[in-house]
Design an enzyme around this catalytic site. Structure first.
Site, PDB file in Angstrom:
ATOM      1  N   HIS A  72       0.827  -1.221   0.000  1.00  0.00           N
ATOM      2  CA  HIS A  72       0.000   0.000   0.000  1.00  0.00           C
ATOM      3  C   HIS A  72       0.854   1.260   0.000  1.00  0.00           C
ATOM      4  O   HIS A  72       0.384   2.324   0.394  1.00  0.00           O
ATOM      5  CB  HIS A  72      -0.943  -0.009   1.207  1.00  0.00           C
ATOM      6  CG  HIS A  72      -2.021  -1.049   1.085  1.00  0.00           C
ATOM      7  ND1 HIS A  72      -2.649  -1.601   2.187  1.00  0.00           N
ATOM      8  CD2 HIS A  72      -2.555  -1.679   0.005  1.00  0.00           C
ATOM      9  CE1 HIS A  72      -3.551  -2.501   1.777  1.00  0.00           C
ATOM     10  NE2 HIS A  72      -3.494  -2.560   0.462  1.00  0.00           N
ATOM     11  N   THR A 129      -3.261  -8.843  10.491  1.00  0.00           N
ATOM     12  CA  THR A 129      -4.162  -8.186   9.554  1.00  0.00           C
ATOM     13  C   THR A 129      -5.569  -8.735   9.711  1.00  0.00           C
ATOM     14  O   THR A 129      -5.772  -9.921   9.932  1.00  0.00           O
ATOM     15  CB  THR A 129      -3.692  -8.330   8.091  1.00  0.00           C
ATOM     16  OG1 THR A 129      -4.638  -7.692   7.213  1.00  0.00           O
ATOM     17  CG2 THR A 129      -3.518  -9.785   7.676  1.00  0.00           C
TER      18      THR A 129
HETATM   19  N1  APR Z   1      -0.335  -8.695  17.035  1.00  0.00           N
HETATM   20  C1  APR Z   1      -0.985  -9.248  15.975  1.00  0.00           C
HETATM   21  N2  APR Z   1      -2.171  -8.800  15.508  1.00  0.00           N
HETATM   22  C2  APR Z   1      -2.712  -7.757  16.165  1.00  0.00           C
HETATM   23  C3  APR Z   1      -2.110  -7.130  17.286  1.00  0.00           C
HETATM   24  C4  APR Z   1      -0.856  -7.652  17.705  1.00  0.00           C
HETATM   25  N3  APR Z   1      -0.189  -7.122  18.754  1.00  0.00           N
HETATM   26  N4  APR Z   1      -2.930  -6.119  17.700  1.00  0.00           N
HETATM   27  C5  APR Z   1      -4.003  -6.114  16.864  1.00  0.00           C
HETATM   28  N5  APR Z   1      -3.878  -7.099  15.956  1.00  0.00           N
HETATM   29  C6  APR Z   1      -4.766  -7.449  14.851  1.00  0.00           C
HETATM   30  C7  APR Z   1      -6.219  -7.127  15.035  1.00  0.00           C
HETATM   31  O1  APR Z   1      -6.886  -8.204  15.654  1.00  0.00           O
HETATM   32  C8  APR Z   1      -6.670  -6.991  13.569  1.00  0.00           C
HETATM   33  O2  APR Z   1      -7.048  -8.251  13.048  1.00  0.00           O
HETATM   34  O3  APR Z   1      -4.328  -6.667  13.753  1.00  0.00           O
HETATM   35  C9  APR Z   1      -5.404  -6.514  12.840  1.00  0.00           C
HETATM   36  C10 APR Z   1      -5.464  -5.063  12.406  1.00  0.00           C
HETATM   37  O4  APR Z   1      -6.482  -4.951  11.449  1.00  0.00           O
HETATM   38  P1  APR Z   1      -6.711  -3.546  10.715  1.00  0.00           P
HETATM   39  O5  APR Z   1      -6.725  -2.461  11.722  1.00  0.00           O
HETATM   40  O6  APR Z   1      -7.882  -3.741   9.812  1.00  0.00           O
HETATM   41  O7  APR Z   1      -5.389  -3.336   9.848  1.00  0.00           O
HETATM   42  P2  APR Z   1      -5.011  -4.034   8.472  1.00  0.00           P
HETATM   43  O8  APR Z   1      -5.516  -5.422   8.408  1.00  0.00           O
HETATM   44  O9  APR Z   1      -3.559  -3.819   8.283  1.00  0.00           O
HETATM   45  O10 APR Z   1      -5.807  -3.138   7.399  1.00  0.00           O
HETATM   46  C11 APR Z   1      -5.582  -3.445   6.036  1.00  0.00           C
HETATM   47  O11 APR Z   1      -6.877  -1.496   5.446  1.00  0.00           O
HETATM   48  O12 APR Z   1      -7.431   0.706   5.852  1.00  0.00           O
HETATM   49  C12 APR Z   1      -6.690  -0.127   5.046  1.00  0.00           C
HETATM   50  O13 APR Z   1      -4.743   0.512   3.905  1.00  0.00           O
HETATM   51  C13 APR Z   1      -5.210   0.179   5.169  1.00  0.00           C
HETATM   52  O14 APR Z   1      -3.356  -1.355   4.984  1.00  0.00           O
HETATM   53  C14 APR Z   1      -4.595  -1.125   5.644  1.00  0.00           C
HETATM   54  C15 APR Z   1      -5.648  -2.168   5.244  1.00  0.00           C
END
Ligand code: APR
Length: 251
Positions: free
Chosen positions: A121, A194
């Protein structure tokens, strides 16, 4: 936290020289103090993505969008990589066939020493000319913190600069897609931190599984892909990756 038996499944495959691909999301940076998007306190709980992370939002009010990205740049500039970034960086150097695809734009994998990071991204630390003028490259690194005034201006044509990230509604860079597709040809695919809600990144796990990879999800919470992977290590990335690394080091 996951069991020794579950950890050993990953340890044994890494020890056996498995070609490994890692996909990371915001959860990997949570321990560094970088807000996630959808968890408790997540960025999309306080802001509407369509107002801040789309080309239309930027065209409408570049200064407002930059206030949000400049705030994130200032916040992240004060953060340090955590144990999860450190272990992944070690693996990216130790295992020749270890490839890292990240959805994160915070640059913490690179600051931890990870090599060859595929930035799915883009990067918060890159900018581009909003007009894509002939005098400027597509993207370039600019670590100015804070930008003042906002929006920062293109040095070649004075148009607003844009953050070097992929916004909702924009496509993924063709070379990034190609490198990511190649990386799904692997023996072990780890999806870490994620929510697996945003495509095409979230589709990489099943693509790898269809190509024969053993797929592992590392996350303290369930995701829509949890039932579709071979193994779930239910835990925080910094703890689970540290536990695997301790076992790889024979401790
Ligand atoms: N270790 C592992 N996972 C974790 C931790 C941790 N310490 N803390 C939180 N999480 C998990 C949460 O349970 C969740 O499933 O990380 C994930 C974060 O999810 P999102 O906030 O949706 O982030 P992400 O999956 O990276 O989003 C994907 O969405 O908005 C767009 O471009 C943005 O790259 C991003 C994409």
């Amino acid at each position: 936290m996951c069991s020794d038996t579950e950890l050993a499944i990953v340890v044994d495959r890494l020890r056996a020289g498995a070609r490994t691909t890692i996909l990371t999301g915001a959860g990997v940076s949570a321990a560094s103090g970088v807000p996630t998007f959808r968890g408790p306190g997540g960025l999309w709980k306080r802001h509407r993505p369509e107002e801040l992370a789309t080309p239309e939002a930027f065209a409408k009010d570049p200064a407002l969008v930059w206030e949000w990205y400049d705030w994130r740049r200032q916040l992240i500039a004060a953060c340090e990589p955590n144990r999860a970034h450190a272990v992944i960086a070690d693996w990216s150097r130790r295992y020749p066939d270890c490839r890292l695809i990240t959805q994160n734009v915070d640059g913490l994998h690179e600051r931890a020493g990870a090599e060859g990071v595929i930035r799915f991204h883009g990067s918060l630390w890159e900018v581009g000319c909003w007009r894509a003028c002939a005098g400027s490259p597509h993207r370039w690194m600019d670590r100015t913190v804070p930008f003042d005034p906002l929006p920062p201006r293109c040095p070649h044509c004075d148009a607003p600069l844009r953050p070097g990230v992929v916004w909702f509604g924009e496509g993924i860079d063709a070379s990034v897609l190609s490198r990511s597709d190649n990386a799904t040809a692997c023996d072990l695919f780890l999806t870490i931190g994620t929510s697996s809600l945003v495509y095409p990144a979230a589709g990489l796990v099943q693509q790898a599984r269809q190509r024969g990879a053993f797929t592992v999800e590392i996350n303290p919470d369930a995701t829509p892909l949890s039932d579709g992977v071979d193994l779930v290590l239910r835990g925080r990335a910094e703890a689970v990756l540290d536990a695997i690394e301790q076992r790889l080091a024979g401790r």
